[in-house]
Design an enzyme around this catalytic site. Structure first.
Site, short mmCIF file in Angstrom:
data_model
loop_
_atom_site.label_atom_id
_atom_site.label_comp_id
_atom_site.label_asym_id
_atom_site.label_seq_id
_atom_site.Cartn_x
_atom_site.Cartn_y
_atom_site.Cartn_z
N HIS A 222 46.19 45.72 39.51
CA HIS A 222 45.15 46.76 39.43
C HIS A 222 45.65 48.12 39.93
O HIS A 222 44.87 49.07 39.99
CB HIS A 222 43.92 46.34 40.23
CG HIS A 222 43.33 45.06 39.74
ND1 HIS A 222 42.41 45.01 38.71
CD2 HIS A 222 43.55 43.78 40.11
CE1 HIS A 222 42.09 43.75 38.49
NE2 HIS A 222 42.76 42.98 39.31
N LYS B 40 45.31 45.25 31.79
CA LYS B 40 44.30 46.00 32.56
C LYS B 40 44.42 47.48 32.22
O LYS B 40 44.04 47.85 31.12
CB LYS B 40 44.46 45.64 34.03
CG LYS B 40 43.91 44.22 34.21
CD LYS B 40 44.22 43.52 35.48
CE LYS B 40 43.63 42.11 35.38
NZ LYS B 40 44.20 41.17 36.32
N SER C 97 41.83 42.27 43.94
CA SER C 97 41.13 42.30 42.67
C SER C 97 39.61 42.18 42.79
O SER C 97 38.90 42.68 41.93
CB SER C 97 41.66 41.19 41.75
OG SER C 97 41.63 39.94 42.40
C1 LIG Z 1 44.35 39.70 36.36
C2 LIG Z 1 45.28 39.40 37.47
C3 LIG Z 1 46.37 38.56 37.29
C4 LIG Z 1 46.58 37.79 36.01
O1 LIG Z 1 47.04 38.60 34.99
P1 LIG Z 1 46.78 38.15 33.47
O2 LIG Z 1 47.72 38.97 32.68
O3 LIG Z 1 45.35 38.45 33.20
O4 LIG Z 1 47.07 36.69 33.41
C5 LIG Z 1 47.25 38.39 38.33
N1 LIG Z 1 47.06 39.01 39.51
C6 LIG Z 1 46.01 39.80 39.73
C7 LIG Z 1 45.84 40.46 41.07
C8 LIG Z 1 45.07 40.02 38.73
O5 LIG Z 1 44.00 40.77 38.95
#
Ligand SMILES: *Cc1c(COP(=O)(O)O)cnc(C)c1O
Length: 400
Positions: free
Chosen positions: A214, A246, A186
């Site tokens: 992602h 996302k 991330s």
């Molecule tokens: C954003 C993210 C999460 C958390 O997801 P949310 O729905 O925002 O709580 C978990 N793992 C990764 C790799 C992320 O980038």
């Protein structure tokens, strides 16, 4: 530890945070989430959201929501946990559609990715097992591993020799190994070497947990994520976690896996059982988003073009890039203070780019985390490069 007030415990820590350039603040956004935004009262181009396909403010999703509300057969809130009365037909259909899309037996919805990761690690990694996690895994995977009763070992980022060594140690001790990795990292944007990881997992009978927050939507055919990007198939010892906030532009998360794995979560995962189901209306939005994700080949191609445009331009300027093929493009700056200054300078020029500092990233690896969306234009990326070039020149001449 002495008895103290909250003030006594935190006032020094808060002061130190400030003096170390690590203090965090929440920029205030106005209007819809999109590239052109007003943030902290400043009109700017936003280059740090994870809205990779530009779905967060997509007219078709908004229209679908309006239509659903007008039909009057849906509410906003879900009223209860999934196991009580919160599991609405829209959630159920969404789970089926996600499972069909990914070609897995079943999918289970969660309210957030953070909770999905806590649930998966707590449930699957038990006492006597060992969790093997990449050093740069997302914070929620680290916390999930710490919450579980299994032993937790980390391996250096992407280091397959180190991973194999730990798998051999686990085998010697007859421990069940659970490999955990981000699909797309991330903060770095690079991909986990899933072909090698999957081969090792199979060789040592380890289970594989891939957090593809992602990857889903952005990579692979029909946006089917990092496994699909590498032409790999999932199996019954693999679980994939996706987030819906996302590339899907909505909110929530899902776990994809076998019938047995999903039933195990429903029966045993406390972060699934003891929480309210996400709003019915969110499921309606995500179902529409999934249709858009599947057919977004044009958007994914445009996104790749913007990424290439940026990388070529940034290399010409002489910026320090990372080996990232994805929409996450870090510009490495080192000191937190430098990253903050660049971010501030970009703001003055009308670009919102977050400075990412420790402890989110390792010491001396502060960076700008630039992210691209299919809703950015070529002209906007050019303008960003122009601004970076100006700041780079100014900084270089200040050093001499
Ligand atoms: C954003 C993210 C999460 C958390 O997801 P949310 O729905 O925002 O709580 C978990 N793992 C990764 C790799 C992320 O980038």
């Amino acid at each position: 530890m002495a008895i103290e007030t909250i003030q006594q415990r935190f006032s020094d820590r808060l002061k130190t945070r400030r003096s170390e350039h690590l203090y965090r603040q929440r920029p205030l956004a106005f209007g819809p989430q999109q590239p052109q935004m007003q943030i902290n009262g400043l009109c700017c181009i936003n280059f740090c959201s994870n809205d990779y396909l530009g779905l967060a403010n997509h007219p078709q999703i908004k229209q679908r929501l309006i239509a659903a509300l007008q039909n009057d057969d849906i509410s906003y809130g879900s009223g209860a946990a999934h196991l009580v009365t919160g599991h609405h037909l829209e959630h159920h259909l969404l789970e089926d559609e996600l499972a069909d899309w990914l070609g897995v037996e079943r999918v289970l919805l969660f309210s957030t990715g953070f909770m999905a990761n806590l649930a998966v690690l707590e449930t699957f990694a038990q006492k006597g097992d060992v969790i093997l996690g990449d050093k740069l895994n997302h914070a929620s995977l680290v916390d999930g591993a710490l919450h579980s009763e299994a032993e937790f070992k980390r391996y250096p980022h992407g280091d397959m020799t180190a991973l194999e060594k730990r798998l051999q140690q686990a085998q010697a001790k007859e421990q069940q190994a659970v490999i955990v990795t981000d699909g797309v990292f991330s903060m770095d944007g690079d991909l986990a070497p899933l072909p090698e990881i999957q081969e090792l997992a199979r060789k040592y009978h380890a289970w594989l947990i891939i957090d593809d927050a992602h990857g889903f939507g952005a990579l692979g055919q029909e946006g089917k994520g990092t496994l699909n990007h590498f032409n790999l198939e999932t199996d019954c010892n693999t679980l994939q976690i996706g987030t819906l906030g996302k590339a899907f532009g909505c909110s929530g998360a899902f776990v994809a896996g076998s019938e047995t794995a999903i039933e195990a979560l429903i029966q045993f995962a406390r972060p699934y059982i003891y929480t309210t189901a996400s709003p019915q209306l969110n499921a309606v939005a995500v179902r529409q988003a999934l249709r858009l994700v599947k057919s977004a080949d044009k958007e994914r191609r445009h996104l790749q073009e913007l990424i290439q445009q940026f990388r070529q331009g940034a290399q010409q300027i002489g910026l320090k890039l990372w080996s990232s093929p994805t929409a996450i493009q870090p510009v490495m700056l080192g000191a937190s203070e430098t990253a903050m200054r660049w971010s501030e300078e970009l703001k003055q020029k009308g670009f919102w780019v977050a400075a990412i500092r420790p402890p989110t990233v390792p010491q001396n690896q502060a960076r700008l985390r630039i992210t691209f969306s299919a809703s950015h234009t070529v002209e906007e990326v050019d303008a960003l490069l122009q601004a970076l070039d100006e700041i780079h020149r100014q900084e270089s001449s200040a050093k001499v």
